[in-house]
Write a protein that holds these residues in place. Structure first.
Motif, PDB file in Angstrom:
ATOM      1  N   GLY A  67      -4.761 -13.530   1.293  1.00 29.37           N
ATOM      2  CA  GLY A  67      -5.455 -12.493   0.540  1.00 29.37           C
ATOM      3  C   GLY A  67      -4.845 -11.116   0.635  1.00 29.37           C
ATOM      4  O   GLY A  67      -5.222 -10.223  -0.104  1.00 29.37           O
ATOM      5  N   VAL A  68      -3.901 -10.908   1.545  1.00 26.46           N
ATOM      6  CA  VAL A  68      -3.313  -9.569   1.701  1.00 26.46           C
ATOM      7  C   VAL A  68      -2.245  -9.352   0.632  1.00 26.46           C
ATOM      8  O   VAL A  68      -1.485 -10.242   0.287  1.00 26.46           O
ATOM      9  CB  VAL A  68      -2.742  -9.339   3.118  1.00 26.46           C
ATOM     10  CG1 VAL A  68      -1.468 -10.103   3.357  1.00 26.46           C
ATOM     11  CG2 VAL A  68      -2.529  -7.865   3.389  1.00 26.46           C
ATOM     12  N   ARG A  69      -2.248  -8.158   0.103  1.00 22.45           N
ATOM     13  CA  ARG A  69      -1.270  -7.783  -0.917  1.00 22.45           C
ATOM     14  C   ARG A  69      -0.076  -7.106  -0.236  1.00 22.45           C
ATOM     15  O   ARG A  69      -0.136  -6.774   0.943  1.00 22.45           O
ATOM     16  CB  ARG A  69      -1.935  -6.872  -1.936  1.00 22.45           C
ATOM     17  CG  ARG A  69      -3.113  -7.591  -2.635  1.00 22.45           C
ATOM     18  CD  ARG A  69      -3.868  -6.694  -3.568  1.00 22.45           C
ATOM     19  NE  ARG A  69      -3.070  -6.277  -4.702  1.00 22.45           N
ATOM     20  CZ  ARG A  69      -2.914  -6.963  -5.814  1.00 22.45           C
ATOM     21  NH1 ARG A  69      -3.483  -8.116  -5.955  1.00 22.45           N
ATOM     22  NH2 ARG A  69      -2.183  -6.490  -6.792  1.00 22.45           N
ATOM     23  N   ARG A  70       0.970  -6.877  -1.002  1.00 24.22           N
ATOM     24  CA  ARG A  70       2.183  -6.274  -0.429  1.00 24.22           C
ATOM     25  C   ARG A  70       1.937  -4.897   0.165  1.00 24.22           C
ATOM     26  O   ARG A  70       2.605  -4.485   1.093  1.00 24.22           O
ATOM     27  CB  ARG A  70       3.283  -6.189  -1.477  1.00 24.22           C
ATOM     28  CG  ARG A  70       3.895  -7.523  -1.771  1.00 24.22           C
ATOM     29  CD  ARG A  70       5.022  -7.389  -2.739  1.00 24.22           C
ATOM     30  NE  ARG A  70       4.467  -7.003  -4.038  1.00 24.22           N
ATOM     31  CZ  ARG A  70       5.174  -6.741  -5.095  1.00 24.22           C
ATOM     32  NH1 ARG A  70       6.477  -6.811  -5.046  1.00 24.22           N
ATOM     33  NH2 ARG A  70       4.604  -6.419  -6.222  1.00 24.22           N
ATOM     34  N   ASN A  71       0.934  -4.152  -0.350  1.00 24.90           N
ATOM     35  CA  ASN A  71       0.675  -2.809   0.185  1.00 24.90           C
ATOM     36  C   ASN A  71      -0.219  -2.831   1.413  1.00 24.90           C
ATOM     37  O   ASN A  71      -0.610  -1.786   1.920  1.00 24.90           O
ATOM     38  CB  ASN A  71       0.074  -1.911  -0.904  1.00 24.90           C
ATOM     39  CG  ASN A  71      -1.299  -2.375  -1.361  1.00 24.90           C
ATOM     40  OD1 ASN A  71      -1.862  -3.320  -0.825  1.00 24.90           O
ATOM     41  ND2 ASN A  71      -1.836  -1.691  -2.352  1.00 24.90           N
ATOM     42  N   GLY A  72      -0.560  -4.030   1.909  1.00 29.66           N
ATOM     43  CA  GLY A  72      -1.350  -4.149   3.123  1.00 29.66           C
ATOM     44  C   GLY A  72      -2.848  -4.234   2.888  1.00 29.66           C
ATOM     45  O   GLY A  72      -3.604  -4.467   3.825  1.00 29.66           O
ATOM     46  N   THR A  73      -3.291  -4.028   1.659  1.00 28.29           N
ATOM     47  CA  THR A  73      -4.714  -4.180   1.373  1.00 28.29           C
ATOM     48  C   THR A  73      -4.999  -5.630   0.987  1.00 28.29           C
ATOM     49  O   THR A  73      -4.075  -6.416   0.755  1.00 28.29           O
ATOM     50  CB  THR A  73      -5.180  -3.239   0.240  1.00 28.29           C
ATOM     51  OG1 THR A  73      -4.523  -3.602  -0.974  1.00 28.29           O
ATOM     52  CG2 THR A  73      -4.901  -1.781   0.579  1.00 28.29           C
TER      53      THR A  73
END
Length: 177
Positions: A67-73
């Motif tokens: 579930g984590v995106r590349r920007n860390g969210t």
């Protein structure tokens, strides 16, 4: 003869074979873009398959949480099919009074919408975003899909996903008793 998977049919290799190639190349710790470029450039994968394999590889190797995106969210989603016309389901989201009856005190601020198809909201003052899609499934049935992104931690993401599942069940009860 063993059945082939969709990965194999689309790419010529099974997932585990791709992971072995990435391990041999030294993908762990490399930036996402570099790994994706390696798969598209050296191995001729489409951008879509490269992205899918990189995300799955990073999750499998413990580099990226689910579930984590590349920007860390984080981004979570939930959906529900409801026995009500799509316009009623849409109105239950975009009309603040109706929304409060099933969502409770959470503050959604409508930012953009396409009637009976989609809506975007800022969540609780803009800390995260909620995108909703509505799909007509006949004259008296619709599916609503919620995507909630810019969530800052894994525990918050897990709680948010559970909340949306619960709230969409409440929406179903309200519109499809």
């Amino acid at each position: 003869m063993a059945e082939t998977t969709g990965v194999y049919r689309a790419t010529g290799r099974e997932r585990e074979q791709w992971f072995a190639i990435l391990d041999e190349w030294g993908a762990v710790g490399r930036p996402y873009r570099e790994i994706a470029d390696y798969l598209t450039g050296k191995h001729g994968l489409s951008k879509w398959w490269a992205q899918k394999l990189v995300v799955e590889y990073e999750q499998e190797r413990g580099v990226r949480a689910p579930g984590v995106r590349r920007n860390g969210t984080f981004e979570v989603g939930a959906s529900k099919t409801i026995g009500a016309p799509v316009d009623r389901v849409f109105d239950a989201f975009v009309d603040g009074r109706r929304r409060k009856s099933w969502l409770g005190p959470a503050k959604l601020t409508l930012e953009d919408y396409e009637p009976n198809r989609s809506a975007r909201f800022a969540w609780n003052g803009g800390s995260s975003r909620v995108s909703v899609e509505f799909v007509r499934k006949g004259a008296s049935k619709a599916t609503v899909s919620v995507s909630h992104d810019r969530i800052t931690g894994a525990q918050e993401a897990q709680a948010t996903k559970a909340m949306w599942r619960e709230r969409l069940a409440g929406l179903k009860t309200l519109l499809d008793p």
